[in-house]
Design a protein around this motif. Structure first.
Motif, PDB file in Angstrom:
ATOM      1  N   LEU A   1       0.143  -0.506   7.789  1.00 12.60           N
ATOM      2  CA  LEU A   1      -0.586  -0.557   9.060  1.00 12.60           C
ATOM      3  C   LEU A   1      -1.820  -1.456   8.888  1.00 12.60           C
ATOM      4  O   LEU A   1      -2.253  -1.715   7.754  1.00 12.60           O
ATOM      5  CB  LEU A   1      -1.061   0.845   9.461  1.00 12.60           C
ATOM      6  N   ALA A   2      -2.402  -1.892  10.005  1.00  8.61           N
ATOM      7  CA  ALA A   2      -3.621  -2.698   9.936  1.00  8.61           C
ATOM      8  C   ALA A   2      -4.740  -1.871   9.299  1.00  8.61           C
ATOM      9  O   ALA A   2      -5.570  -2.386   8.557  1.00  8.61           O
ATOM     10  CB  ALA A   2      -4.009  -3.164  11.339  1.00  8.61           C
ATOM     11  N   GLU A   3      -4.713  -0.569   9.550  1.00  9.07           N
ATOM     12  CA  GLU A   3      -5.742   0.296   8.962  1.00  9.07           C
ATOM     13  C   GLU A   3      -5.455   0.519   7.483  1.00  9.07           C
ATOM     14  O   GLU A   3      -4.363   0.962   7.112  1.00  9.07           O
ATOM     15  CB  GLU A   3      -5.764   1.637   9.713  1.00  9.07           C
ATOM     16  N   GLU A   4      -6.395   0.212   6.656  1.00  8.78           N
ATOM     17  CA  GLU A   4      -6.269   0.318   5.194  1.00  8.78           C
ATOM     18  C   GLU A   4      -5.809   1.717   4.780  1.00  8.78           C
ATOM     19  O   GLU A   4      -6.275   2.716   5.330  1.00  8.78           O
ATOM     20  CB  GLU A   4      -7.671   0.032   4.594  1.00  8.78           C
ATOM     21  N   GLY A   5      -4.873   1.805   3.839  1.00  9.31           N
ATOM     22  CA  GLY A   5      -4.475   3.104   3.278  1.00  9.31           C
ATOM     23  C   GLY A   5      -3.387   3.823   4.062  1.00  9.31           C
ATOM     24  O   GLY A   5      -2.992   4.935   3.704  1.00  9.31           O
ATOM     25  N   TRP A   6      -2.897   3.212   5.125  1.00  5.61           N
ATOM     26  CA  TRP A   6      -1.861   3.868   5.952  1.00  5.61           C
ATOM     27  C   TRP A   6      -0.625   2.976   6.070  1.00  5.61           C
ATOM     28  O   TRP A   6      -0.736   1.753   6.052  1.00  5.61           O
ATOM     29  CB  TRP A   6      -2.388   4.132   7.365  1.00  5.61           C
TER      30      TRP A   6
END
Ligand SMILES: Nc1ncnc2c1ncn2[C@@H]1O[C@H](COP(=O)(O)OP(=O)(O)OP(=O)(O)O)[C@@H](O)[C@H]1O
Ligand SMILES: O=P(O)(O)OC[C@H]1O[C@H](OP(=O)(O)OP(=O)(O)O)[C@H](O)[C@@H]1O
Ligand SMILES: [Mg+2]
Length: 285
Positions: free
Chosen positions: A243-248
């Protein structure tokens, strides 16, 4: 070029879903059902609209090559006809029922008594195996009315929701068999027609598999991907997309619809969020 002749019920319980199945297989039927023999433009197939009860005989005689027919009817007509595929619709059972005031479920109640049915062979074989001799009275429809008009002590007929029995003051006692719509074939099929049947069957199986499966996607923290993947009863291994969100990551897979409800809590416990379930149109494995 040869065409595969398929019989479909002209009208009744099997008609709409049979045509829908052809449509889902990409086989488009142009004409209405008033025309009893219809050609298909985009597949080597010819459709014949027939009575369900006549279909087993037509299959046996090779008048049609394949048919969509109620499994219970093949059993009733005692023809040596091969079932090619169970189709999963028109599910029902053939059962014995008695007036609701009769408290016993014991088959011996019917010793020497009268049973009305449209399925005499099925009933006769069943009773013979149980050592019961009854007077079988054959009627072709509205069987549930028989006990109310003094025609019989009980009935043997198709039950699905049970509402016809209920409305007529009857109670289901013994189930003889379960049935669903099936694709059946004539005993002798030319090499050319067998090849067309294979193609048709391939499409049917893709449609049926898709019906029972769903595409599933969910967001998962990266450190939980393995745990979530272990919980998912999937075909191979899931697709993982960052995902664009880090860690996901987003996990995508295909799952049996029934199994989904069994694992949903475990997925959530393992950190899965925003779970989406999407229908699949066709599935080729
Ligand atoms: N209430 C029902 N729910 C689900 N499936 C049913 C139900 N009634 C019948 N069926 C299934 O659908 C098939 C066709 O039933 P339907 O009543 O439409 O035709 P039929 O009376 O057997 O025959 P015909 O086409 O010769 O008039 C049955 O053989 C059975 O397998
Ligand atoms: O358990 P249920 O959901 O009520 O379904 C059962 C009824 O459905 C079938 O009749 P149909 O409506 O096909 O009429 P038919 O007797 O004219 O074939 C069957 O013969 C039962 O009467
Ligand atoms: Mg019927």
């Amino acid at each position: 070029m040869s065409k595969l002749k398929i019989a479909i019920q002209k009208s009744g319980r099997l008609y709409e879903e049979s045509l829908q199945l052809l449509k889902d297989c990409g086989i488009f039927v142009n004409n209405g059902k008033d025309q009893l023999k219809v050609s298909v433009d985009n597949f080597p197939m010819e459709i014949m609209y027939l009575r369900n009860s006549d279909i087993p005989q037509y299959l046996e005689d090779g008048v049609v090559d394949i048919a969509i027919v109620g499994e219970n009817l093949l059993i009733e007509k005692q023809k040596k006809i091969q079932i090619v595929e169970k189709l999963g619709f028109s599910k029902c059972r053939v059962s014995i029922a008695v007036p609701k005031e009769i408290e016993t479920d014991d088959l011996s109640y019917f010793q020497g008594r009268k049973i009305a049915t449209s399925y005499p062979n099925t009933l006769k074989n069943f009773l013979e195996n149980k050592g019961i001799t009854s007077d079988i009275h054959v009627i072709s429809g509205s069987v549930e009315i028989a006990p109310n008009i003094g025609l019989a002590d009980g009935i043997c007929d198709i039950v699905s929701s049970g509402s016809t029995l209920f409305k007529n003051g009857l109670r289901e006692t013994v189930t003889l068999l379960k049935s669903e719509a099936v694709l059946a074939q004539t005993p002798q099929l030319s090499f050319e027609k067998a090849a067309i049947l294979d193609k048709f069957l391939f499409r049917i199986q893709a449609v049926l598999k898709a019906k029972n499966s769903k595409y599933i996607l969910m967001n998962v923290p990266n450190d939980m991907i393995q745990k979530v993947a272990d919980v998912l009863p999937v075909l191979k291994s899931p697709t993982v997309i960052p995902l664009a969100e880090e860690g996901w990551s987003s996990i995508h897979s295909v799952i049996d619809e029934e199994r989904f409800w069994e694992v949903i809590d475990e997925l959530k416990e393992n950190g899965a969020q925003d779970i989406l379930i999407i229908p699949i149109d066709k599935m080729v494995i």
